[in-house]
Write a protein that holds these residues in place. Structure first.
Motif, PDB file in Angstrom:
ATOM      1  N   ALA A  14       0.816  -1.216   0.000  1.00 15.53           N
ATOM      2  CA  ALA A  14       0.000   0.000   0.000  1.00 15.53           C
ATOM      3  C   ALA A  14       0.849   1.265   0.000  1.00 15.53           C
ATOM      4  CB  ALA A  14      -0.949  -0.003   1.203  1.00 15.53           C
ATOM      5  N   GLU A  15       1.926   1.259   0.757  1.00 17.53           N
ATOM      6  CA  GLU A  15       2.771   2.455   0.807  1.00 17.53           C
ATOM      7  C   GLU A  15       3.449   2.703  -0.539  1.00 17.53           C
ATOM      8  OE1 GLU A  15       5.344   2.439   4.218  1.00 17.53           O
ATOM      9  OE2 GLU A  15       3.650   2.184   5.580  1.00 17.53           O
ATOM     10  N   ALA A  16       3.859   1.650  -1.206  1.00 20.51           N
ATOM     11  CA  ALA A  16       4.494   1.795  -2.523  1.00 20.51           C
ATOM     12  C   ALA A  16       3.495   2.326  -3.542  1.00 20.51           C
ATOM     13  CB  ALA A  16       5.075   0.471  -2.981  1.00 20.51           C
ATOM     14  N   LEU A  17       2.268   1.802  -3.521  1.00 16.61           N
ATOM     15  CA  LEU A  17       1.256   2.265  -4.469  1.00 16.61           C
ATOM     16  C   LEU A  17       0.844   3.703  -4.166  1.00 16.61           C
ATOM     17  CD1 LEU A  17      -0.446   1.689  -6.923  1.00 16.61           C
ATOM     18  CD2 LEU A  17      -2.194   0.724  -5.407  1.00 16.61           C
ATOM     19  N   GLU A  18       0.724   4.023  -2.891  1.00 20.84           N
ATOM     20  CA  GLU A  18       0.412   5.396  -2.491  1.00 20.84           C
ATOM     21  C   GLU A  18       1.468   6.353  -3.064  1.00 20.84           C
ATOM     22  OE1 GLU A  18      -0.542   7.653   1.702  1.00 20.84           O
ATOM     23  OE2 GLU A  18       1.104   6.213   1.670  1.00 20.84           O
TER      24      GLU A  18
END
Length: 68
Positions: free
Chosen positions: A53-57
């Motif tokens: 999720a952090e990478a996609l964010e």
């Protein structure tokens, strides 16, 4: 500058910028119009689809920043 967080729903992100749809399609979320997917947070959608999720964010925020 528009920014998203992983606590925003997929619907909120798509409403902010429809051009973010390919990010969701690429992770396997192909039913972006259905209420269930639009109501999931980015974090929930990523958990279900096995995506960081952090990478996609960061990817989406970088994309949005590049548009300005």
């Amino acid at each position: 500058m528009a920014q998203i967080t992983k606590d925003m729903t997929v619907g909120e992100i798509l409403d902010l910028d429809r051009e973010t749809a390919p990010f969701f399609m690429n992770m396997g979320m192909h039913c972006l119009g259905c209420p269930a997917s639009r109501g999931e947070t980015l974090a929930q959608a990523c958990m279900v689809h096995g995506v960081d999720a952090e990478a996609l964010e960061k990817q989406i925020n970088d994309f949005l920043a590049g548009k300005e």
